[in-house]
Design a protein around this motif. Structure first.
Motif, short mmCIF file in Angstrom:
data_model
loop_
_atom_site.label_atom_id
_atom_site.label_comp_id
_atom_site.label_asym_id
_atom_site.label_seq_id
_atom_site.Cartn_x
_atom_site.Cartn_y
_atom_site.Cartn_z
N SER A 238 0.83 -1.20 0.00
CA SER A 238 0.00 0.00 0.00
C SER A 238 0.86 1.25 0.00
O SER A 238 0.55 2.24 -0.69
N ALA A 239 1.94 1.22 0.77
CA ALA A 239 2.86 2.37 0.78
C ALA A 239 3.50 2.57 -0.59
O ALA A 239 3.65 3.70 -1.06
N ALA A 240 3.87 1.47 -1.24
CA ALA A 240 4.47 1.55 -2.56
C ALA A 240 3.49 2.11 -3.58
O ALA A 240 3.84 2.94 -4.43
N ALA A 241 2.22 1.67 -3.51
CA ALA A 241 1.21 2.17 -4.45
C ALA A 241 1.01 3.67 -4.26
O ALA A 241 0.87 4.42 -5.24
N PHE A 242 0.99 4.13 -3.02
CA PHE A 242 0.87 5.56 -2.76
C PHE A 242 2.06 6.33 -3.32
O PHE A 242 1.89 7.32 -4.05
N LEU A 243 3.27 5.88 -3.02
CA LEU A 243 4.46 6.59 -3.49
C LEU A 243 4.56 6.59 -5.01
O LEU A 243 5.12 7.53 -5.60
N ALA A 244 4.04 5.56 -5.65
CA ALA A 244 4.09 5.48 -7.11
C ALA A 244 3.04 6.36 -7.78
O ALA A 244 3.16 6.66 -8.97
N SER A 245 2.04 6.79 -7.02
CA SER A 245 0.89 7.49 -7.60
C SER A 245 1.09 9.00 -7.61
O SER A 245 2.00 9.55 -6.97
N ASP A 246 0.17 9.67 -8.29
CA ASP A 246 0.19 11.13 -8.32
C ASP A 246 -0.17 11.74 -6.98
O ASP A 246 0.10 12.92 -6.74
N ASP A 247 -0.75 10.95 -6.07
CA ASP A 247 -1.02 11.45 -4.73
C ASP A 247 0.27 11.80 -3.99
O ASP A 247 0.24 12.57 -3.03
N ALA A 248 1.38 11.24 -4.44
CA ALA A 248 2.68 11.51 -3.82
C ALA A 248 3.57 12.34 -4.75
O ALA A 248 4.80 12.29 -4.66
N SER A 249 2.96 13.14 -5.61
CA SER A 249 3.71 13.84 -6.65
C SER A 249 4.69 14.88 -6.12
O SER A 249 5.59 15.31 -6.85
N PHE A 250 4.56 15.27 -4.85
CA PHE A 250 5.47 16.26 -4.27
C PHE A 250 6.37 15.62 -3.21
O PHE A 250 6.94 16.30 -2.37
N ILE A 251 6.51 14.31 -3.28
CA ILE A 251 7.32 13.58 -2.30
C ILE A 251 8.48 12.91 -3.01
O ILE A 251 8.28 12.06 -3.87
N THR A 252 9.69 13.30 -2.65
CA THR A 252 10.89 12.65 -3.19
C THR A 252 12.01 12.74 -2.17
O THR A 252 12.04 13.64 -1.33
N GLY A 253 12.92 11.77 -2.22
CA GLY A 253 14.05 11.74 -1.30
C GLY A 253 13.70 11.29 0.10
O GLY A 253 14.48 11.47 1.04
N VAL A 254 12.54 10.65 0.26
CA VAL A 254 12.04 10.26 1.58
C VAL A 254 12.35 8.80 1.86
O VAL A 254 12.29 7.96 0.96
N ALA A 255 12.67 8.48 3.12
CA ALA A 255 12.76 7.10 3.59
C ALA A 255 11.57 6.88 4.52
O ALA A 255 11.56 7.36 5.66
N LEU A 256 10.56 6.19 4.02
CA LEU A 256 9.28 6.07 4.72
C LEU A 256 9.24 4.79 5.57
O LEU A 256 9.22 3.69 5.03
N PRO A 257 9.21 4.92 6.90
CA PRO A 257 9.05 3.72 7.73
C PRO A 257 7.63 3.17 7.64
O PRO A 257 6.66 3.92 7.69
N VAL A 258 7.54 1.86 7.48
CA VAL A 258 6.26 1.15 7.57
C VAL A 258 6.50 0.09 8.64
O VAL A 258 6.84 -1.06 8.34
N ASP A 259 6.39 0.51 9.89
CA ASP A 259 6.99 -0.28 10.98
C ASP A 259 6.18 -0.34 12.26
O ASP A 259 6.68 -0.79 13.29
N GLY A 260 4.93 0.12 12.23
CA GLY A 260 4.12 0.06 13.43
C GLY A 260 4.66 0.86 14.59
O GLY A 260 4.41 0.54 15.76
N GLY A 261 5.43 1.90 14.29
CA GLY A 261 5.95 2.78 15.35
C GLY A 261 7.28 2.37 15.94
O GLY A 261 7.73 2.97 16.93
#
Length: 267
Positions: A238-261
């Motif tokens: 789900s995180a990959a689909a978001f980052l690949a989409s236009d919904d994330a068009s202003f997001i680059t250079g980010v390391a996104l944790p998907v880790d339950g905190g």
């Protein structure tokens, strides 16, 4: 349909032996459901074909392709296959990772061969396929690179040397290409999964026979702040689909944790 008619190369789209679903397969299926046209790349062609068949059952368009990520020519061939079939490449998603199964170990026991093997698969492959994808994306003036790293890259309790260093290198490389390609309209981000219930994570730990599956699940669940439950490969997909989409068009250079905190707890 976040990714309708986007051309995606998913590397590591097959399935490691064992119970459950891997991140690469889950991501391929999620991309298919979002309308992407996918080249499912794996060293094991039969496993990639199985993923492609599952994607087709979900209504997606997915073609299996065999490539060993330690072979640059094979990776270049995968890029050429996607570009030759669809005339563009919009998404590169690199999901490959090995650790203990490739001989990773604590520093006193680590061999040169194991270190080189883990880094060739986890890091060098990501770099070499990006080398061949980025010129296409630059020419299009659009594209997204998503590399699946790990919270092991930044937290200090993971003790196996080669996996940690390879995943840390992936975060640095992804940030580098994000900055080098931003003016060309190309984005690059990494995902840092936490404790996950996947065949790759569970299999080697169960192989020792020291713990039952239920014991291992309970032990790993206890490490996760959020609901005391391991993450699912679908969380990463789900995180990959978001980052690949236009919904994330202003997001680059980010390391996104998907880790339950987990990283928030560590601080």
């Amino acid at each position: 349909m976040l990714l309708k008619d986007r051309v995606a190369i998913v590397v590591g789209a097959g399935q490691s032996p064992g119970e459950g679903t891997g991140i690469g397969r889950a991501t391929t299926l999620r991309f298919a459901r979002e309308g992407a046209l996918i080249l499912a790349v794996d060293r094991d062609l039969a496993s990639a074909e199985e993923t492609a068949a599952m994607a087709a059952q979900a209504g997606g368009t997915c073609i299996a392709h065999q490539a060993d990520v330690t072979d640059e020519a094979a990776l270049a061939g995968a890029v050429a296959a996607a570009y030759g079939r669809w005339g563009r490449v919009d998404i590169l998603n690199y999901n490959v990772g090995v650790s203990m199964a490739a001989g990773d170990a604590l520093l006193p026991q680590l061999t040169e061969e194991a270190f080189d093997r883990v880094n060739a698969i986890n890091l060098r492959g990501a770099i070499m396929i990006a080398k061949h994808v980025l010129p296409i994306m630059r020419a299009q003036r659009s594209g997204v690179v998503i590399n699946v790293s790990s919270i092991a890259a930044v937290e200090n309790t993971y003790n196996y040397v080669a996996y940690k260093t390879s995943k840390a290198g992936m975060v640095a490389f992804t940030a580098q290409i994000a900055m080098q390609n931003a003016e060309h309209g190309v984005r690059a981000n990494s995902i840092l999964p936490g404790v996950m219930e996947t065949p790759m994570a569970m299999g080697p730990r169960l192989a020792s026979g020291e713990k039952t599956r239920d014991q291992l699940i309970a032990e790993r669940n206890a490490k996760v702040p959020l609901r005391r439950r391991m993450g699912s490969p679908w969380d990463v997909a789900s995180a990959a689909a978001f980052l690949a989409s236009d919904d994330a068009s202003f997001i680059t250079g980010v390391a996104l944790p998907v880790d339950g905190g987990a990283l928030a707890r560590i601080g």
